[in-house]
Enzyme design. Structure first.
Site, PDB file in Angstrom:
ATOM      1  N   HIS A 162       0.821  -1.224   0.000  1.00 17.72           N
ATOM      2  CA  HIS A 162       0.000   0.000   0.000  1.00 17.72           C
ATOM      3  C   HIS A 162       0.850   1.267   0.000  1.00 17.72           C
ATOM      4  CE1 HIS A 162      -4.059  -1.790   0.845  1.00 17.72           C
ATOM      5  NE2 HIS A 162      -3.254  -2.828   1.047  1.00 17.72           N
ATOM      6  N   ASP A 370       3.253   9.756  -0.283  1.00 18.75           N
ATOM      7  CA  ASP A 370       2.124   8.925   0.138  1.00 18.75           C
ATOM      8  C   ASP A 370       1.867   7.886  -0.947  1.00 18.75           C
ATOM      9  OD1 ASP A 370      -0.141   8.076   1.571  1.00 18.75           O
ATOM     10  OD2 ASP A 370      -0.703  10.131   2.065  1.00 18.75           O
TER      11      ASP A 370
END
Ligand code: ADP
Ligand code: G6P
Length: 472
Positions: A162, A370
């Site tokens: 992720h 991110d």
């Protein structure tokens, strides 16, 4: 032991024990992108989720959550310190996020990482039925695919990361780089958020393991391991439905009133993490006030920063710095009953979050790095009237999918200020066109589309997708 044909393995379970106001123990959904992505997907699918319930000591027996079995893996106090807080969150997390904080390397942490990964692999082997599909998630468990394949060669194993996967120059620092890559190669399919990450992985496999690799497939031990990009998403329909509920609209109206009915509300929602660029954002906002471009009476900033990984030194330092800065800005620019920043550290339920998204005229999502950033996507999905501006960091995975956002480089303070001002002063028609385009994109690329594309790539004969009504 009951077994399942689909097993999700993630360090964290989708629910967390916490203490209710009356002192009783209650379970609530854990904040964080991984849980937000998978939770809606597995609802009503006969699956087992193997994970840690937070805390130390014996594994609690948990009830099923929306039809998904919870299979808890226990962590001891040493595991928590050396695996979760140590190798996962003080070595890998900073390293994978461009080393925006210095990663630390300790041999004891690596031993704990191996030990905990072994425990997860064994727990998974116990609950997977013959030939089951197992989907291992994220950086805490990179050794699990390899360990699990040794225990259960009959399984189909997927791995999804992720977070970003760093370029070779950074990854090569890792003392145990070869073992980590080999662990991931235990999977049949290794998925990343971005194609750049898949490329980095292929380059590293070729360089460190001397195995020929391209950006789509790697042949290792006579097996083919496929790699690819599968950008994760959210349940857009659920969020849009929530945002249109009359009670959410009322809650939003009350919030705006409680904020002093400002002309414009800027919102940020983050875990308290040094990758999220909170300090840079606060600085940009306070300089805009000091320069006279923004008036506190007209424009307020709501910063939600839910504490995370609280015993890790870098997170403690960040929290102190953020709170000092919020105090300074409010002291300098606020008035009685009129703070410049509304600073909240509580976790919110989905209704409250949807109300906050409805109130926000500008959503400021400005991480330094991110993997994806689901908050940005949640905001877009909640703007059912096609109003509002998304200020988005170029360094969030979401930027590749949402080019209609106001894109900024959060390291460039002037650029950040200009971006924020542009978003605040934008023409409503222009905003409407941007928001419509972003909403249309998310409508097509929601969490189900993500799962479908990943599982279709993993599941050769299509049997799993047939069983999973939710993803089909
Ligand atoms: P990360 O995974 O790094 O935390 P994301 O933006 O991808 O970042 O995901 C964060 C998730 O956590 C989102 O689904 C968001 O709604 C949720 N979240 C963030 N802050 C809170 C909060 N205060 N209360 C409840 N959920 C939160
Ligand atoms: C990110 C990670 C997840 C993690 C989440 C919350 O989304 O990719 O794996 O669960 O942050 O962090 P925590 O340390 O509380 O699990």
């Amino acid at each position: 032991m009951r077994q399942s044909s689909l097993v999700v393995v993630a360090n964290r379970l989708p629910i967390d024990d916490s203490v209710a106001p009356d002192g009783a123990c209650e379970w609530r959904r854990s904040p964080g992108g991984l849980v937000s992505a998978l939770h809606p997907l597995l609802r009503h699918t006969p699956a087992t989720w193997v994970g840690w319930a937070g805390g130390t000591g014996p594994a609690p027996a948990l009830p099923d959550v929306d039809g998904v079995r919870m299979h808890t893996v226990a962590l001891t106090a040493d595991d928590l310190r050396d695996h979760y807080e140590g190798f996962a969150n003080a070595t890998l997390w900073p390293l994978y996020h461009d080393s925006v904080e210095q990663p630390e390397y300790h041999r004891r942490w690596w031993e704990a990482y191996q030990r905990v990964n072994q425990r997860f692999a064994e727990a998974t082997a116990d609950v997977a039925e013959p030939g089951a599909v197992v989907w291992v998630q994220d950086y805490h468990l990179q050794l699990v695919p390899g360990l699990l394949r040794e225990l259960r060669p009959d399984l189909r194993i997927g791995f999804f990361l992720h977070v970003p996967f760093p370029p070779p120059e950074l990854f090569m620092q890792l003392p145990r780089r070869a073992e980590l890559l080999r662990g991931m190669l235990g999977a049949d399919l290794v998925g990343f958020q971005r194609s750049q990450a898949a490329h980095n992985f292929a380059q590293l496999v070729a360089k460190v393991l001397d195995v020929p690799a391209d950006d789509r497939r790697i042949v290792v031990d006579d097996r083919v391991v496929r790699i690819g990009a599968f950008p994760v998403s959210i349940d857009t329909v659920e969020l849009a439905a929530l945002a249109t509920r009359p009670d959410v609209a009322e809650r939003a109206a009350r919030l705006r009133h409680d904020l002093g009915s400002p002309e414009q509300v800027i919102l940020s929602v983050d875990r308290m993490d040094y990758t999220k660029g909170i300090e840079q954002r606060l600085k940009a906002y306070s300089e805009l006030i000091a320069d006279g471009h923004v008036k506190v009476r007209d424009t307020v900033l709501v910063q939600v920063a839910v504490p995370s990984r609280e015993r890790v030194g870098q997170y403690q330092i960040l929290r102190e710095r953020v709170e000092r800065e919020v105090g300074r800005i409010n002291g300098e620019f606020g008035r009685v009953g009129e703070p410049a920043i509304h600073y909240l550290t509580q976790p919110f339920d989905r209704v409250e979050l949807a109300a906050l998204y409805r109130v926000a005229d500008v959503m400021a999502v400005t991480p330094l790095r991110d993997g994806m950033n689901l908050v940005a996507k949640e905001y877009v999905a909640a703007r059912v009237h096609d109003t509002g501006a998304l200020l988005l960091s170029e360094f969030a995975g979401a930027a590749a999918e949402l080019p209609q956002a106001y894109l900024v480089n959060p390291h460039d303070l002037e650029g950040l200020k200009q971006g924020l001002l542009a978003a605040l002063r934008a023409d409503p028609e222009d905003l409407g066109a941007r928001m419509r385009a972003m909403r249309a994109h998310l409508h097509r690329h929601d969490i189900r589309a993500w799962a479908r594309s990943y599982l279709a790539a993993l599941d050769d004969d299509g049997s799993l997708l047939t069983r999973m009504g939710a993803a089909g």
